[in-house]
Write an enzyme that holds these catalytic residues in place. Structure first.
Site, mmCIF file in Angstrom:
data_model
loop_
_atom_site.group_PDB
_atom_site.id
_atom_site.type_symbol
_atom_site.label_atom_id
_atom_site.label_comp_id
_atom_site.label_asym_id
_atom_site.label_seq_id
_atom_site.Cartn_x
_atom_site.Cartn_y
_atom_site.Cartn_z
ATOM 1 N N GLY A 18 -13.043 -12.776 -66.857
ATOM 2 C CA GLY A 18 -11.989 -12.008 -67.522
ATOM 3 C C GLY A 18 -11.223 -12.835 -68.542
ATOM 4 N N GLY A 21 -9.496 -15.614 -66.677
ATOM 5 C CA GLY A 21 -10.538 -16.407 -66.012
ATOM 6 C C GLY A 21 -11.291 -17.303 -66.984
ATOM 7 N NE ARG A 102 4.269 -8.417 -64.762
ATOM 8 C CZ ARG A 102 5.339 -8.372 -65.555
ATOM 9 N NH1 ARG A 102 6.250 -7.436 -65.392
ATOM 10 N NH2 ARG A 102 5.505 -9.266 -66.513
ATOM 11 C CB ILE A 134 -3.361 -15.076 -61.372
ATOM 12 C CG1 ILE A 134 -3.364 -16.603 -61.245
ATOM 13 C CG2 ILE A 134 -2.975 -14.644 -62.790
ATOM 14 C CD1 ILE A 134 -4.417 -17.314 -62.080
ATOM 15 C CG ASP A 169 7.991 -15.116 -64.676
ATOM 16 O OD1 ASP A 169 7.654 -14.358 -65.602
ATOM 17 O OD2 ASP A 169 7.721 -14.892 -63.486
ATOM 18 C CG HIS A 202 5.314 -12.252 -62.423
ATOM 19 N ND1 HIS A 202 5.736 -12.945 -63.537
ATOM 20 C CD2 HIS A 202 4.213 -11.568 -62.817
ATOM 21 C CE1 HIS A 202 4.922 -12.702 -64.543
ATOM 22 N NE2 HIS A 202 3.990 -11.862 -64.138
HETATM 23 P P1 NAD Z 1 -9.418 -8.925 -67.226
HETATM 24 O O1 NAD Z 1 -9.721 -7.493 -67.058
HETATM 25 O O2 NAD Z 1 -9.673 -9.541 -68.568
HETATM 26 O O3 NAD Z 1 -10.217 -9.776 -66.154
HETATM 27 C C1 NAD Z 1 -10.269 -9.448 -64.801
HETATM 28 C C2 NAD Z 1 -11.618 -9.896 -64.265
HETATM 29 O O4 NAD Z 1 -11.622 -9.631 -62.858
HETATM 30 C C3 NAD Z 1 -12.813 -9.130 -64.861
HETATM 31 O O5 NAD Z 1 -13.777 -10.058 -65.355
HETATM 32 C C4 NAD Z 1 -13.371 -8.343 -63.679
HETATM 33 O O6 NAD Z 1 -14.779 -8.175 -63.725
HETATM 34 C C5 NAD Z 1 -12.946 -9.234 -62.520
HETATM 35 N N1 NAD Z 1 -12.951 -8.587 -61.210
HETATM 36 C C6 NAD Z 1 -12.615 -7.316 -60.870
HETATM 37 N N2 NAD Z 1 -12.771 -7.129 -59.546
HETATM 38 C C7 NAD Z 1 -13.191 -8.306 -59.031
HETATM 39 C C8 NAD Z 1 -13.521 -8.762 -57.728
HETATM 40 N N3 NAD Z 1 -13.458 -7.954 -56.662
HETATM 41 N N4 NAD Z 1 -13.930 -10.043 -57.575
HETATM 42 C C9 NAD Z 1 -14.020 -10.872 -58.641
HETATM 43 N N5 NAD Z 1 -13.729 -10.503 -59.911
HETATM 44 C C10 NAD Z 1 -13.322 -9.233 -60.096
HETATM 45 O O7 NAD Z 1 -7.883 -9.143 -66.814
HETATM 46 P P2 NAD Z 1 -6.937 -10.400 -67.131
HETATM 47 O O8 NAD Z 1 -6.248 -10.183 -68.417
HETATM 48 O O9 NAD Z 1 -7.705 -11.657 -66.924
HETATM 49 O O10 NAD Z 1 -5.826 -10.219 -65.984
HETATM 50 C C11 NAD Z 1 -6.154 -10.327 -64.625
HETATM 51 C C12 NAD Z 1 -4.960 -10.025 -63.725
HETATM 52 O O11 NAD Z 1 -3.949 -11.026 -63.913
HETATM 53 C C13 NAD Z 1 -4.263 -8.704 -64.033
HETATM 54 O O12 NAD Z 1 -3.942 -8.058 -62.820
HETATM 55 C C14 NAD Z 1 -2.989 -9.118 -64.762
HETATM 56 O O13 NAD Z 1 -1.964 -8.174 -64.634
HETATM 57 C C15 NAD Z 1 -2.678 -10.405 -64.062
HETATM 58 N N6 NAD Z 1 -1.771 -11.323 -64.766
HETATM 59 C C16 NAD Z 1 -0.848 -11.999 -64.014
HETATM 60 C C17 NAD Z 1 0.008 -12.899 -64.609
HETATM 61 C C18 NAD Z 1 1.011 -13.660 -63.782
HETATM 62 O O14 NAD Z 1 1.961 -14.222 -64.351
HETATM 63 N N7 NAD Z 1 0.866 -13.766 -62.483
HETATM 64 C C19 NAD Z 1 -0.048 -13.100 -65.999
HETATM 65 C C20 NAD Z 1 -0.992 -12.390 -66.736
HETATM 66 C C21 NAD Z 1 -1.850 -11.497 -66.104
HETATM 67 C C1 LMR Z 2 2.834 -11.261 -67.787
HETATM 68 O O1 LMR Z 2 3.969 -11.519 -67.378
HETATM 69 O O2 LMR Z 2 2.488 -11.473 -68.961
HETATM 70 C C2 LMR Z 2 1.825 -10.718 -66.817
HETATM 71 O O3 LMR Z 2 2.418 -10.401 -65.603
HETATM 72 C C3 LMR Z 2 1.008 -9.597 -67.371
HETATM 73 C C4 LMR Z 2 1.794 -8.317 -67.572
HETATM 74 O O4 LMR Z 2 1.309 -7.268 -67.137
HETATM 75 O O5 LMR Z 2 2.849 -8.350 -68.197
#
Ligand code: NAD
Ligand code: LMR
Length: 356
Positions: A18, A21, A102, A134, A169, A202
């Protein structure tokens, strides 16, 4: 004690194909060797349900000239990816689109996180692995993951090993404070950007940045301070809007997650007895008792909420001493206008996660 197979440090990235990732895996492949002591080697296990994509990412990264070994795993090979891991990083899940919160991601991402939790319980040593989540919504999914792991692993203190990543954050708080300091014609107090403690959760108002505890933070007018707090709380929306349907923050998140993963290396390799950082963690164990005396103290000042992000120490046993002093040093504005609404909203997020 060092933890890895054959002395290697093994890190698994679940959701490696992703947006987060891929960038995170690139940073791990290119940067991790400089964190390792001599004669220690790192293995990177990249797992995703998207088979072609993860094979491609692993092949691509493996052509980079560093000593980090990269292997891709797909579909039902999650067990191989997890076997012997020291750190599991989980960016697996669906990101937001404009107009979504979210919390709208909860049902779909909880399914993914539960199934990952079940695989971790089956394939990892729960007395050694650190699990860094994450996927959003963090406020609810950390409780989902902890509950899943507790149900599969009686007798371990697994709740002390699950860490919700809120690092983005504080990264934002630090970056935005620097921007504002320059914009207001103030000379930054040093060349290093301020560390700004950020507590709570968050998501929106659950994010509580404590600018009064940063050297440049208490030089701002109240108006500038409030605008800055608002920008940190809704920084994620800024990126979601800018990407206009193509997802949410990936690059700054990968940077934040890499920084956190790298900070664990001295602990895993036995160079340090403990490391510190801010994480969203369980404050109570499976029996509903505070995990330690500092958690008991913290619970008293946050309406007994069982999950909260706070600066803390981590040892090889997992979450250890929590630094409650950042809460004790809050200003009246931070306590009344930021912490109070945070607690109400966070309680709802935790309840939603535990109800699944
Ligand atoms: P993305 O869609 O680009 O990537 C997600 C990946 O997860 C995809 O490649 C998908 O195939 C894979 N996936 C789905 N189900 C799976 C499973 N069971 N096992 C393994 N892989 C699986 O999304 P992204 O932009 O990389 O974001 C991922 C997550 O991170 C989202 O939920 C987003 O909201 C979150 N996020 C959190 C923060 C934070 O501060 N904690 C910041 C940004 C994004
Ligand atoms: C962020 O803070 O950027 C992440 O949690 C992704 C989102 O959905 O805002």
């Amino acid at each position: 004690m060092p933890h890895s197979i054959n002395g290697d440090v093994k890190i698994a990235v679940l959701g490696a194909a992703g947006g987060i990732g891929q960038s995170l895996s690139l940073l791990l492949k290119t940067q991790l060797t400089r964190e390792l002591p001599n004669h220690r080697h790192a293995q990177l296990a990249l797992y995703d349900v998207n088979a072609d994509a993860v094979r491609g990412v692993a092949a691509d990264l493996s052509h980079i000239d560093t000593g980090v070994t990269v292997t891709g795993y797909e579909g039902d090979r999650i067990g191989e990816a997890l076997e012997g891991t020291d750190i599991v990083l989980i960016p697996a899940g669906v990101p937001r689109k404009p107009g979504m919160t979210r919390e709208d991601l909860l049902v779909v991402n909880a399914k993914i996180v539960k199934s990952i939790g079940s695989s971790i319980a089956q394939h990892c040593d729960l007395n050694k692995v650190f699990i860094l989540l994450i996927s959003n919504p963090i406020n609810s999914l950390v409780p989902v993951l902890v509950k899943e792991l507790e149900s599969k692993s009686q007798g371990t203190q697994v709740e002390r090993r699950v860490l919700g990543l809120t690092k983005l954050d504080s990264v934002r708080a630090s970056a935005f404070l620097h921007e504002v300091t320059i914009k207001h014609g103030l000379k930054p107090k040093s060349n290093t950007l301020d560390d700004v403690p950020v507590v709570g959760g968050h998501s929106g108002e659950t994010i509580v940045p404590l600018f009064s505890q940063a050297p440049n933070g208490n030089r701002l007018s109240q108006d500038a301070l409030e605008a800055l707090v608002q920008r940190v709380q809704f920084g994620g929306d800024e990126v979601v809007r800018a990407k206009n349907g193509a997802g949410s923050a990936t690059l700054c998140m990968a940077h934040a997650a890499y920084t956190v993963a790298a900070s664990f290396i001295p602990l895993i390799t036995g160079q340090k007895r403990s490391i510190s950082g801010t994480f969203y963690v369980a404050l109570k164990d499976a029996q509903g008792q505070p995990i330690n005396s500092s958690a008991k103290r913290l619970l008293g000042s946050i309406n007994d909420l069982p999950y909260f992000a706070v600066p803390l120490e981590i040892t090889s046993q997992g979450v250890d001493e929590l630094d409650t002093s950042v809460l004790e040093r809050m200003t009246k504005y931070e306590r009344e206008r930021l912490l109070a609404p945070c607690l109400g909203k966070l309680e709802g997020g935790i309840r939603n996660g535990l109800s699944l």
